[in-house]
Design a protein around this motif. Structure first.
Motif, PDB file in Angstrom:
ATOM      1  N   GLY A 198       0.837  -1.210   0.000  1.00 54.42           N
ATOM      2  CA  GLY A 198       0.000   0.000   0.000  1.00 54.42           C
ATOM      3  C   GLY A 198       0.861   1.243   0.000  1.00 54.42           C
ATOM      4  N   ASN A 199       1.938   1.201  -0.789  1.00 51.93           N
ATOM      5  CA  ASN A 199       2.921   2.290  -0.873  1.00 51.93           C
ATOM      6  C   ASN A 199       3.523   2.624   0.498  1.00 51.93           C
ATOM      7  N   GLY A 200       3.737   1.576   1.285  1.00 50.26           N
ATOM      8  CA  GLY A 200       4.400   1.737   2.578  1.00 50.26           C
ATOM      9  C   GLY A 200       3.462   1.812   3.760  1.00 50.26           C
ATOM     10  N   THR A 201       2.148   1.711   3.542  1.00 44.17           N
ATOM     11  CA  THR A 201       1.187   1.852   4.631  1.00 44.17           C
ATOM     12  C   THR A 201       0.752   0.527   5.249  1.00 44.17           C
ATOM     13  N   VAL A 202       1.278  -0.586   4.739  1.00 40.04           N
ATOM     14  CA  VAL A 202       0.964  -1.922   5.257  1.00 40.04           C
ATOM     15  C   VAL A 202       2.272  -2.665   5.505  1.00 40.04           C
ATOM     16  N   SER A 203       2.423  -3.217   6.700  1.00 46.16           N
ATOM     17  CA  SER A 203       3.606  -4.035   6.979  1.00 46.16           C
ATOM     18  C   SER A 203       3.540  -5.299   6.134  1.00 46.16           C
ATOM     19  N   ARG A 204       4.706  -5.728   5.642  1.00 45.96           N
ATOM     20  CA  ARG A 204       4.734  -6.887   4.757  1.00 45.96           C
ATOM     21  C   ARG A 204       6.079  -7.582   4.870  1.00 45.96           C
ATOM     22  N   SER A 205       6.092  -8.889   4.624  1.00 38.12           N
ATOM     23  CA  SER A 205       7.321  -9.661   4.526  1.00 38.12           C
ATOM     24  C   SER A 205       7.620  -9.922   3.058  1.00 38.12           C
ATOM     25  N   VAL A 206       8.918  -9.952   2.739  1.00 37.35           N
ATOM     26  CA  VAL A 206       9.369 -10.215   1.377  1.00 37.35           C
ATOM     27  C   VAL A 206      10.335 -11.392   1.442  1.00 37.35           C
ATOM     28  N   ASP A 207       9.964 -12.482   0.770  1.00 39.08           N
ATOM     29  CA  ASP A 207      10.790 -13.691   0.740  1.00 39.08           C
ATOM     30  C   ASP A 207      11.741 -13.596  -0.452  1.00 39.08           C
ATOM     31  N   LEU A 208      13.026 -13.417  -0.155  1.00 41.77           N
ATOM     32  CA  LEU A 208      14.053 -13.278  -1.186  1.00 41.77           C
ATOM     33  C   LEU A 208      14.904 -14.546  -1.313  1.00 41.77           C
ATOM     34  N   SER A 209      14.435 -15.652  -0.762  1.00 39.93           N
ATOM     35  CA  SER A 209      15.231 -16.877  -0.753  1.00 39.93           C
ATOM     36  C   SER A 209      15.454 -17.459  -2.147  1.00 39.93           C
ATOM     37  N   ARG A 210      14.586 -17.123  -3.101  1.00 42.95           N
ATOM     38  CA  ARG A 210      14.706 -17.670  -4.457  1.00 42.95           C
ATOM     39  C   ARG A 210      15.323 -16.677  -5.445  1.00 42.95           C
ATOM     40  N   VAL A 211      15.831 -15.574  -4.921  1.00 44.99           N
ATOM     41  CA  VAL A 211      16.495 -14.576  -5.772  1.00 44.99           C
ATOM     42  C   VAL A 211      17.868 -15.119  -6.174  1.00 44.99           C
ATOM     43  N   THR A 212      18.141 -15.061  -7.469  1.00 45.46           N
ATOM     44  CA  THR A 212      19.412 -15.582  -7.975  1.00 45.46           C
ATOM     45  C   THR A 212      20.459 -14.489  -8.146  1.00 45.46           C
ATOM     46  N   LEU A 213      20.027 -13.249  -8.239  1.00 44.19           N
ATOM     47  CA  LEU A 213      20.922 -12.097  -8.399  1.00 44.19           C
ATOM     48  C   LEU A 213      20.227 -10.895  -7.800  1.00 44.19           C
ATOM     49  N   LEU A 214      20.930 -10.138  -6.966  1.00 41.37           N
ATOM     50  CA  LEU A 214      20.386  -8.901  -6.409  1.00 41.37           C
ATOM     51  C   LEU A 214      21.349  -7.781  -6.771  1.00 41.37           C
ATOM     52  N   ALA A 215      21.046  -7.113  -7.881  1.00 39.86           N
ATOM     53  CA  ALA A 215      21.889  -6.043  -8.398  1.00 39.86           C
ATOM     54  C   ALA A 215      21.588  -4.730  -7.671  1.00 39.86           C
ATOM     55  N   SER A 216      22.403  -3.720  -7.930  1.00 39.27           N
ATOM     56  CA  SER A 216      22.262  -2.433  -7.245  1.00 39.27           C
ATOM     57  C   SER A 216      20.893  -1.796  -7.473  1.00 39.27           C
ATOM     58  N   PRO A 262      22.284 -15.555  -2.247  1.00 43.11           N
ATOM     59  CA  PRO A 262      22.773 -14.323  -2.877  1.00 43.11           C
ATOM     60  C   PRO A 262      22.160 -13.072  -2.248  1.00 43.11           C
ATOM     61  N   ALA A 263      20.863 -13.103  -1.977  1.00 38.90           N
ATOM     62  CA  ALA A 263      20.197 -11.924  -1.404  1.00 38.90           C
ATOM     63  C   ALA A 263      20.719 -11.629   0.002  1.00 38.90           C
ATOM     64  N   HIS A 264      20.919 -12.660   0.813  1.00 35.21           N
ATOM     65  CA  HIS A 264      21.411 -12.462   2.189  1.00 35.21           C
ATOM     66  C   HIS A 264      22.767 -11.770   2.170  1.00 35.21           C
ATOM     67  N   HIS A 265      23.640 -12.250   1.329  1.00 36.32           N
ATOM     68  CA  HIS A 265      24.989 -11.680   1.247  1.00 36.32           C
ATOM     69  C   HIS A 265      24.925 -10.185   0.895  1.00 36.32           C
ATOM     70  N   VAL A 266      24.164  -9.848  -0.126  1.00 37.33           N
ATOM     71  CA  VAL A 266      24.074  -8.449  -0.565  1.00 37.33           C
ATOM     72  C   VAL A 266      23.394  -7.588   0.503  1.00 37.33           C
ATOM     73  N   LEU A 267      22.307  -8.066   1.080  1.00 39.57           N
ATOM     74  CA  LEU A 267      21.591  -7.279   2.088  1.00 39.57           C
ATOM     75  C   LEU A 267      22.462  -7.001   3.307  1.00 39.57           C
ATOM     76  N   GLU A 268      23.259  -7.958   3.712  1.00 35.61           N
ATOM     77  CA  GLU A 268      24.192  -7.737   4.823  1.00 35.61           C
ATOM     78  C   GLU A 268      25.205  -6.659   4.462  1.00 35.61           C
ATOM     79  N   VAL A 321      24.880  -4.144   2.439  1.00 39.30           N
ATOM     80  CA  VAL A 321      24.307  -2.796   2.321  1.00 39.30           C
ATOM     81  C   VAL A 321      23.577  -2.353   3.579  1.00 39.30           C
ATOM     82  N   GLY A 322      23.581  -3.182   4.605  1.00 37.32           N
ATOM     83  CA  GLY A 322      23.010  -2.785   5.888  1.00 37.32           C
ATOM     84  C   GLY A 322      21.509  -2.953   6.025  1.00 37.32           C
ATOM     85  N   LEU A 323      20.887  -3.787   5.195  1.00 38.08           N
ATOM     86  CA  LEU A 323      19.448  -4.027   5.324  1.00 38.08           C
ATOM     87  C   LEU A 323      19.124  -5.202   6.238  1.00 38.08           C
ATOM     88  N   HIS A 324      20.104  -5.963   6.659  1.00 39.96           N
ATOM     89  CA  HIS A 324      20.001  -7.026   7.660  1.00 39.96           C
ATOM     90  C   HIS A 324      18.746  -7.880   7.519  1.00 39.96           C
TER      91      HIS A 324
END
Length: 106
Positions: free
Chosen positions: A43-61, A90-96, A98-101
């Motif tokens: 809702g453009n930031g008005t609803v809390s949500r989880s995002v499952d990135l476990s199946r991401v093969t590449l997380l570019a800038s 791949p997503a975990h490595h990149v998120l760590e 860039v500080g998104l933990h």
């Protein structure tokens, strides 16, 4: 092995605890679609949500920028964007880096 295409879907979409599941590469093209999916799912930031990135093969800038923007929008509305990626993915490595933990348990 052919490259997996980008795909993001909210499942199940009528559940308040629905998760946006992301598959494949989040490159420049995937980031555009991810931005649209995140805006809709949160809702453009008005609803809390989880995002499952476990199946991401590449997380570019471009994808990182989209996730930062979505995280900031949610925070501004006092909501939470929970990024989930298992350790070693791949997503975990990149998120760590860039500080998104990310949350590791999915």
């Amino acid at each position: 092995m052919p490259d997996e295409p980008f795909l993001a879907a909210l499942t199940p979409d009528d559940d308040p605890d629905a998760v946006l599941v992301v598959h494949g590469p989040v490159d420049a093209a995937g980031a555009v679609e991810l931005r649209d999916q995140l805006r809709s799912a949160t809702g453009n930031g008005t609803v809390s949500r989880s995002v499952d990135l476990s199946r991401v093969t590449l997380l570019a800038s471009a994808g990182v920028r989209v996730l930062h923007e979505a995280y900031d929008r949610s925070t501004a509305h006092r909501e939470r964007l929970r990024l989930m990626a298992p350790q070693g993915s791949p997503a975990h490595h990149v998120l760590e880096l860039v500080g998104l933990h990310p949350v590791e348990r999915i």
